[in-house]
Scaffold this active site. Structure first.
Site, PDB file in Angstrom:
ATOM      1  N   ASP A  88       1.189  -1.573   0.038  1.00 52.96           N
ATOM      2  CA  ASP A  88      -0.242   0.162  -0.251  1.00 52.96           C
ATOM      3  C   ASP A  88       0.980   1.429  -0.418  1.00 52.96           C
ATOM      4  OD1 ASP A  88      -2.520   1.380   0.077  1.00 52.96           O
ATOM      5  OD2 ASP A  88      -1.449   1.262   2.289  1.00 52.96           O
TER       6      ASP A  88
ATOM      7  N   THR B 199       0.126   4.568   1.285  1.00 58.13           N
ATOM      8  CA  THR B 199      -0.062   5.240   2.047  1.00 58.13           C
ATOM      9  C   THR B 199       0.502   5.382   3.506  1.00 58.13           C
ATOM     10  OG1 THR B 199      -1.644   6.507   1.026  1.00 58.13           O
ATOM     11  CG2 THR B 199      -1.057   7.347   3.056  1.00 58.13           C
TER      12      THR B 199
END
Length: 811
Positions: A325, A327
């Site tokens: 991912d 972020t």
């Protein structure tokens, strides 16, 4: 399936709230202020506390029993007692070795337990509970019946309860029921431990705690520190089953033969019998496997890495695809507002942003950046609220402004709030190409509840007012970590809910292959087979929803990949749970930390290579150790068969087997099990081990048998001299096998092999040790015959190793 159905039936939809209400000891409860200290004390005294221990490891009693009370120790113990009865003591040395190994195993696992327990406390979920009118963060084990617990996006629900307050509260119960759709919770509905909040806020009153909470009990068992479901451990168990089948008939035949050929000396027959049975048992294999894992846990603990499920160390070593991912993984979790571009001069952008930030009780990283840069306006009153949802990709609120005008505002992904082709999207993509996260502030012409019921109507009800650019800081360690994975042949894929262009820009800055061609996941095919092909081709994916993340992980696994998923947000939970290995950041949501097998408590992405290297070290070294132990088992069983067929005394006493085993297996295996290693784990552990151990053991048995039979011709009835010649042959072949297994050579590996050879020479040269071990080489014919047999067997073993190496290179 029955457990899931039961949990689903209790999930609260249509349930009778009174059926879940427990007794209320200690006086009436104020659900707003929570319990008083006196009421808490009353419930603790009655045992109405959430006393299910959040265990990360076995108890000390369990550790001692698991290491001491084993079938192997039972077999060795019986043989040790037999030897102690007939004597002498030096033939019982194998009992001391087993005791020492068991103590080492206990000490190392206790060390691992202490490390895990300490880290588990650091990474523990601490819900907000109302006590005496104020919220306090408590450990899950401190919650009592009737406690009032706060809920917000990303929170894991740790006890069963009844919802009292709900503002857009949506709970994901898929880990309990298997249904992926979030469940909207309203006052009076029930919530179950094991579920987590995906949107909104609320409070609930605990009505079932501790072992009364069925789902909590399931979650506890699922998260126990364990060696089960480990491919490595399962492989060793299979090997031990095969060994047991071979030992029983060979052992029985050996017992009968030795009693027949030594009928005038029963104690000698017993000693020779035990000498044949002891090496058949791979006594240290399971122990050193546990030791390697335990040391790995301690090493990773020093790097602030919490291993919640022990096989995760092994699993991550097998990973060939890492899904990241963006972020919180590639970028820092904290963000800053870079700039705000107004699209409507008449819109009070700063005031609206401040009002939206103040309306969000538990803001995410983007909203926290807005809160820090835009203070809340005076006299704006919130009348409705739609909390952020990863599935919707927007949040909103309705306000009565200071002038008395009511207005509704939305903030979220521009390509969700606007129709495709809108001119504002061009500007948004321009900013996204710089690696910025872009949010759109829009005025809304319809009530929020209508938009929540029909999210597809949102673009028709919005008027764009401003673009808010959020700056994300790339983690300093990200480039080196991605480079490490590339060098190790591990494919990296970035899967993010952000705009694909923005994600691609960040990934391109990290030199990730394929980053210049990001894929918008909204246009990926739904068919699992087509999805698998598309995911296999791409490297960077944006606008990926929570369920789509899970589908992409499943698609990769369907292609035979071993997948690790990293994340820190609630939108990553489903993918983390379905990946082979889930890795969560310590600063991530409680839900992600709860389902992940590995938690990086220091939030350092750079720790992942250490975890991978540790797993590879464990698997590679256990394979080396297994080769040594099973070679000994094979040659012991085959030697027993030869002796039974030839009807001659077994050539070894227990002391000889102890000496050879210690110098060629026991001591070297201890060091090899803890050595560094980088080779990626491959499947078919059992097959590879047997492909070396069976021919190596057969060659050792053949060389020793020939040397023994030659010595019987040379020495006639001198059993000690015959035993010494056979011992020399077996030691040399076993040492040769050790020299092969120790490759590739380093200075300490060479020193290890030479030290073991020197140790055997000392035994042959020191008179006291000669007498102690009953070894003496007589003449030159038989000893040189033993050396010749060992050299021939060693050269044949080199051919076996070379053939196996070509096979490994072809995989």
């Amino acid at each position: 399936m029955e457990k899931r159905v039961e949990a689903h039936e209790e999930s609260g939809r249509g349930a009778d709230p009174e059926a879940f209400a427990g007794p209320v000891p200690g006086g009436p409860v104020d659900a707003v202020r929570g319990l008083t200290a006196a009421q808490v004390a009353e419930r603790v005294a009655r045992g109405r506390v959430n006393d299910v221990p959040a265990r990360s490891s076995r108890g000390i009693g369990e550790i001692v029993r698991a290491n001491l009370l084993t079938r192997i120790n039972a077999v060795i113990g019986v043989l040790f007692v037999i030897i102690m009865i007939v004597g002498p003591v030096q033939d019982g040395l194998f009992g001391g070795v087993i005791l020492a190994n068991t103590l080492i195993g206990i000490v190392q696992e206790v060390r691992a337990k202490r490390t895990l327990d300490r880290l588990a406390i650091i990474g523990e979920t601490r819900p907000r509970v109302w006590r005496d009118g104020a919220p306090v963060a408590l450990a899950a084990s401190e919650i009592v019946i009737d406690d009032t617990v706060d809920l917000a996006q990303g929170d894991r629900i740790v006890v069963d309860g009844l919802v009292r307050v709900a503002e857009g509260l949506e709970v994901d119960e898929s880990l309990l029921t298997g249904e992926a759709d979030p469940v909207v919770k309203r006052p009076g509905d029930t919530v179950l431990s094991g579920s987590f909040v995906v949107a909104g806020t609320g409070t609930f009153t605990a009505n079932r705690v501790g072992r009364e909470a069925y789902a909590a009990r399931l979650a506890e068992e699922a998260r126990r520190f364990t060696l089960v479901n480990s491919e490595l451990r399962n492989g060793i168990d299979r090997i031990l089953r095969f060994v047991t089948l071979a030992i029983v008939p060979a052992g029985i035949a050996l017992i009968i033969t030795q009693l027949m050929v030594n009928d005038d000396d029963v104690p000698e027959a017993v000693r020779r019998m035990v000498g044949g049975l002891v090496p058949m048992v791979p006594e240290g294999l399971v122990l050193l496997t546990s030791l390697a894992f335990a040391v790995g846990v301690v090493r990773l603990g020093k790097r602030q890495c919490l291993v919640q499920e022990l096989p995760a160390i092994e699993g991550l070593a097998r990973v060939d695809t890492v899904c990241l991912d963006k972020t919180g993984t590639l970028t820092e979790p904290s963000m800053d507002v870079d700039e705000v571009h107004s699209l409507d001069p008449a819109c009070p952008v700063a005031a609206v942003l401040g009002a939206l930030g103040a309306a969000d009780e538990r803001p995410n990283a983007s909203m926290r950046a807005i809160v820090e840069s835009h203070p809340a306006p005076d006299d704006w009153v919130r009348t409705a609220n739609a909390p952020f949802s990863s599935a919707r990709r927007w949040s909103g609120a309705t306000f009565v402004e200071a002038c008395g005008v009511e207005s509704t505002w939305l903030i979220g992904a521009p390509d969700t709030l606007l129709r495709p082709g809108h001119t504002v999207l061009v500007a948004a993509d321009t900013y996204g190409a710089r690696g910025l996260r872009v949010l759109l502030l829009a005025r809304c012409s319809r009530p929020l509840d209508e938009l929540l019921r029909d999210p597809a109507s949102v673009p028709d009800a919005t008027v764009p007012c401003a673009l808010v650019n959020i700056k994300q800081r790339v983690r300093e360690e990200a480039p080196d970590t991605l480079r490490y994975f590339a060098e190790q042949g591990v494919t990296t894929k970035v899967i993010s809910g952000d705009n694909a262009v923005s994600v691609g820009a960040v990934a391109a800055g990290l030199d990730l292959p394929g980053a210049h061609h990001p894929v918008d996941a909204r246009y990926l095919p739904d068919d699992p087979r087509d999805l698998a092909e598309a995911v296999g081709r791409g490297s960077v994916f944006g606008r990926v929803g929570p369920r789509q993340k899970r589908d992409m992980v499943k698609a990769l696994r369907s292609q035979g990949h071993t997948v690790a998923m990293t994340g820190d947000g609630v939108n990553d939970v489903l993918a983390l749970k379905d990946a082979d290995i889930g890795v969560a950041m310590g600063s991530g949501s409680p839900a992600t930390r709860a389902v992940a097998q590995i938690v990086l408590l220091d939030n350092s992405f750079a720790t992942l290579p250490s975890v991978v290297a540790e797993g590879r070290r464990v698997i590679g070294n256990v394979e080396r150790v297994a080769n040594l132990f099973l070679t000994k088992t094979v040659y012991s069983v085959l030697m027993a068969i030869v002796i039974v067929c030839a009807r001659v005394p077994y050539p070894f006493l227990p002391r000889h087997i102890t000496l050879i085993g210690t110098l060629t297996i026991g001591v070297p295996a201890f060091f090899l099990a803890l050595a560094p290693g980088k080779e990626r784990a491959r499947p078919d552990f059992v097959g590879r081990v047997l492909r070396f151990a069976i021919p190596a053991g057969a060659l050792a048995a053949l060389a020793t048998s020939v040397a023994y039979l030659v010595a019987r011709q040379v020495y006639a009835d001198d059993l000690d001299a015959e035993t010494s010649a056979a011992t020399l042959a077996l030691f040399l072949v076993a040492l040769w096998a050790l020299a092969i297994i120790a490759r590739p050579y380093t200075w300490w590996r060479i020193l290890l092999v030479l030290t073991m050879a020197a140790g055997f020479c000392v035994v042959l040269l020191v008179p006291f040790l000669q007498d102690f071990f009953q070894l003496r080489l007589v003449g030159v014919t038989a000893p040189w015959a033993s050396v010749g047999c060992a050299v021939v067997a060693g050269l044949a073993l080199e051919l076996v190793w070379a053939y196996g190496r070509r096979g490994r290179a072809a995989l």
